[in-house]
Design an enzyme around this catalytic site. Structure first.
Site, mmCIF file in Angstrom:
data_model
loop_
_atom_site.group_PDB
_atom_site.id
_atom_site.type_symbol
_atom_site.label_atom_id
_atom_site.label_comp_id
_atom_site.label_asym_id
_atom_site.label_seq_id
_atom_site.Cartn_x
_atom_site.Cartn_y
_atom_site.Cartn_z
ATOM 1 N N ASP A 66 0.787 -0.834 0.359
ATOM 2 C CA ASP A 66 0.124 -0.055 0.384
ATOM 3 C C ASP A 66 0.775 1.488 0.175
ATOM 4 O O ASP A 66 0.154 1.977 -0.326
ATOM 5 C CB ASP A 66 -1.057 0.425 0.693
ATOM 6 C CG ASP A 66 -0.150 0.074 2.773
ATOM 7 O OD1 ASP A 66 0.848 0.312 2.308
ATOM 8 O OD2 ASP A 66 -0.880 -0.110 3.573
ATOM 9 N N SER A 67 2.182 1.038 0.295
ATOM 10 C CA SER A 67 3.295 1.931 0.025
ATOM 11 C C SER A 67 3.101 2.639 -1.207
ATOM 12 O O SER A 67 3.568 3.781 -1.752
ATOM 13 C CB SER A 67 4.161 1.833 0.413
ATOM 14 O OG SER A 67 4.724 0.552 -0.706
ATOM 15 N N ASP A 105 -0.780 -6.194 -0.693
ATOM 16 C CA ASP A 105 -0.764 -6.087 0.576
ATOM 17 C C ASP A 105 -2.711 -5.401 0.697
ATOM 18 O O ASP A 105 -3.097 -4.883 -0.473
ATOM 19 C CB ASP A 105 -0.702 -3.833 0.876
ATOM 20 C CG ASP A 105 0.457 -4.155 2.009
ATOM 21 O OD1 ASP A 105 0.293 -4.780 3.074
ATOM 22 O OD2 ASP A 105 1.296 -3.371 2.104
ATOM 23 N N LYS A 135 -0.552 -9.786 2.030
ATOM 24 C CA LYS A 135 -0.136 -9.156 3.452
ATOM 25 C C LYS A 135 -1.476 -8.601 4.344
ATOM 26 O O LYS A 135 -2.331 -7.540 3.687
ATOM 27 C CB LYS A 135 0.686 -8.299 3.212
ATOM 28 C CG LYS A 135 1.654 -8.288 4.512
ATOM 29 C CD LYS A 135 2.953 -6.828 4.322
ATOM 30 C CE LYS A 135 2.627 -6.075 4.117
ATOM 31 N NZ LYS A 135 2.250 -4.947 4.868
ATOM 32 N N GLU A 137 -1.665 -6.005 8.024
ATOM 33 C CA GLU A 137 -0.985 -5.674 9.795
ATOM 34 C C GLU A 137 -2.078 -5.609 10.325
ATOM 35 O O GLU A 137 -3.073 -5.712 10.330
ATOM 36 C CB GLU A 137 -1.339 -3.784 9.403
ATOM 37 C CG GLU A 137 -0.389 -3.016 7.906
ATOM 38 C CD GLU A 137 -0.283 -2.282 7.796
ATOM 39 O OE1 GLU A 137 -0.817 -1.077 8.544
ATOM 40 O OE2 GLU A 137 0.128 -1.712 7.462
ATOM 41 N N GLU A 203 7.862 -4.505 11.493
ATOM 42 C CA GLU A 203 8.600 -2.882 11.641
ATOM 43 C C GLU A 203 8.644 -2.081 12.541
ATOM 44 O O GLU A 203 8.404 -2.494 13.454
ATOM 45 C CB GLU A 203 7.205 -2.449 10.565
ATOM 46 C CG GLU A 203 7.941 -0.809 10.024
ATOM 47 C CD GLU A 203 7.340 -0.225 9.138
ATOM 48 O OE1 GLU A 203 7.146 0.532 8.686
ATOM 49 O OE2 GLU A 203 6.143 -1.339 8.364
#
Length: 285
Positions: A66-67, A105, A135, A137, A203
């Site tokens: 998502d970066s 993501d 992925k 979070e 992270e």
């Protein structure tokens, strides 16, 4: 396998030799790499050319993060990007990577509401974009979502420590897992492993804490700002190869100056066009 007894797996961190090359990196290959003490490589990729290049370089996992929100689409943070914006990027990477595992993501708001929402979102990335896994979070609170996805045949990489989608709740970009919160991070790691995640990104976590968690888990850990004791590492490619300029996070190492090369090339092109030397006879019909 151990040197003296080929039937006994070599202990983690033994430095055993690499296995034979694989045609496509799968979840069991990553577990085997951890068992051999062989480090896992991951980079972000958002288009066909970077994906093909990193794949050719032997990178094990390609993350369509998502970066892309702040590295491709020009947003300030990762929060604004949508599923519909990420799916074409994922499709481009999945269609170009021949060996690497393609990790999609799940963006902010696309899985937190319920396990069912998370499953339906993940299915889109698998069916429409060709991702090999997703992925998401979050720690123990995301265990029901992880369980739903894995039970439904979707492999999951979890992400704990500093989670960018929660930056406002966390008070900004801050190291996670210091002091008393280290125990909570460990509980999160164990919970997501129990729920079925096959790997976990950590992270901005203190290196010693990340090392302890890595040794305790049976699934591979991928660090970003989490020291060198993790089973693998991930970086955003624009940071690692110098396309992005300006101040970098402490954990970033730059391996190339892509911005500089592009800048010089663009200036040379502009000079040639303005002087009339391009196109020359050799470029004309």
């Amino acid at each position: 396998m151990s040197e003296n007894n080929p039937e006994v797996a070599a202990p983690y961190g033994s430095g055993a030799s690499k296995a034979a090359p694989v045609k496509r990196v799968r979840t069991h290959h990553l577990r085997e790499m951890k068992a051999r003490g062989e480090r896992i490589t991951m980079l972000t990729a958002y288009d066909m050319y970077t994906a093909a290049t990193f794949d050719e370089a032997g990178i094990d996992m390609l993350l369509i993060g998502d970066s892309a929100s702040n590295n491709v689409l020009g947003n300030e943070t990762s929060l604004p990007i949508t599923v519909d914006e990420l799916i074409p990027l994922t499709r481009a990477v999945a269609g170009s990577a021949k060996r690497a595992m393609v990790v999609a993501d799940l963006p902010f708001g696309s899985y937190q509401a319920s396990p069912e929402q998370g499953y339906l979102t993940a299915v889109r990335f698998m069916k429409e974009a060709g991702a090999h896994c997703v992925k998401l979070e979050g720690g123990a609170e995301m265990a029901p979502v992880i369980a739903k996805l894995t039970q439904g045949g979707i492999p999951v990489v979890a992400h704990i420590g500093f989670t960018p989608q929660s930056e406002h709740a966390l008070g900004g970009y801050r190291v996670q897992g210091r002091g008393e919160t280290a125990a909570r991070l460990r509980r999160d790691a164990l919970a997501i492993q129990e729920a079925g995640a096959f790997a976990v990104v950590m992270e901005m976590v203190p290196a010693d804490v990340a090392g302890e968690i890595t040794r305790e888990l049976t699934i591979p850990t991928i660090g970003i700002g989490a020291g060198n004791q993790c089973d693998g590492q991930v970086l955003v490619w624009q940071d690692a190869f110098g396309l992005r300029t300006g101040k970098m996070a402490r954990f970033v190492k730059q391996y190339a100056d892509v911005h500089g090369a592009l800048l010089e090339g663009a200036k040379a092109y502009a000079d040639d066009v303005r002087s009339g030397s391009f196109p020359g006879p050799e470029h004309s019909f």
